[in-house]
Write an enzyme that holds these catalytic residues in place. Sequence first.
Site, PDB file in Angstrom:
ATOM      1  N   ARG A  92       0.862  -1.190   0.000  1.00 33.98           N
ATOM      2  CA  ARG A  92       0.000   0.000   0.000  1.00 33.98           C
ATOM      3  C   ARG A  92       0.892   1.232   0.000  1.00 33.98           C
ATOM      4  NH1 ARG A  92      -4.727  -0.473  -1.670  1.00 33.98           N
ATOM      5  NH2 ARG A  92      -5.472   1.356  -0.547  1.00 33.98           N
ATOM      6  N   HIS A 110      12.998  -2.703  -0.886  1.00 30.90           N
ATOM      7  CA  HIS A 110      12.548  -2.660  -2.277  1.00 30.90           C
ATOM      8  C   HIS A 110      13.466  -3.549  -3.114  1.00 30.90           C
ATOM      9  CE1 HIS A 110      10.618  -1.113  -5.846  1.00 30.90           C
ATOM     10  NE2 HIS A 110      11.809  -0.906  -6.382  1.00 30.90           N
TER      11      HIS A 110
END
Length: 211
Positions: A92, A110
């Site tokens: 999100r 990431h």
Amino acid sequence: RKKTAILISGRGSNMGALISAALNKDYPAEIALVVSNVPGAKGLERVAEFGIKTAVIDHKAFAGDREGFEKALHAELLDNNIELVALAGFMRLLTPFFVNAWSGRLINIHPALLPAFKGLATHERALEEGVKLHGATVHFVSAEMDDGPIIIQGAVPVLDTDTAETLGARVLGVEHAIYPKALELVASGKAKITGGRVKSGGSENDTGQLV
Ligand code: GAR
């Protein structure tokens, strides 16, 4: 030990790496809570055996009200006296409300060497671009997507024979190595933001050495 929450949306393998690291009593973070925004997320099943509290806050219950969702999340974190938040496959986007409330105490992993390949499908795009090095980044979260001061990066070679799956698996190995190290640096106060950059961060090659 800093009371830490892990936020997940899915499989939770990075969450597992953080939980494993924190089993060591000398590790400066204690995993006190796991929150999923997806009911039934696979990762939740892995948490029970460790006796860690879990919570589900389903963003769909807030029907487009991002801040309402984040206020519920924020309240859950405060109720549990959480001091640090680690996003681990939490899919999100967070608004400035939440990011500012947790500024300097909110980190993310990431699957790319930022600032390259922000967003989704990072391994596919790395192959399309023909990069020869790829990897993963742990960073403090800022209000921009996949942005913020970098704490640790880990690099792997891209092989001619790679598919997105084989490359992704190699990167995932690096993710599981660097995320526990990054949380350790943040929880112990060694990695701090100075002038928009993190001092005392690190990088890791695919031999697993912090360099
Ligand atoms: C990981 O590869 C993580 O880096 C990525 O999702 C995967 C979650 O796997 N995160 C992002 O793409 C965030 N932009 P996991 O649930 O097994 O840790």
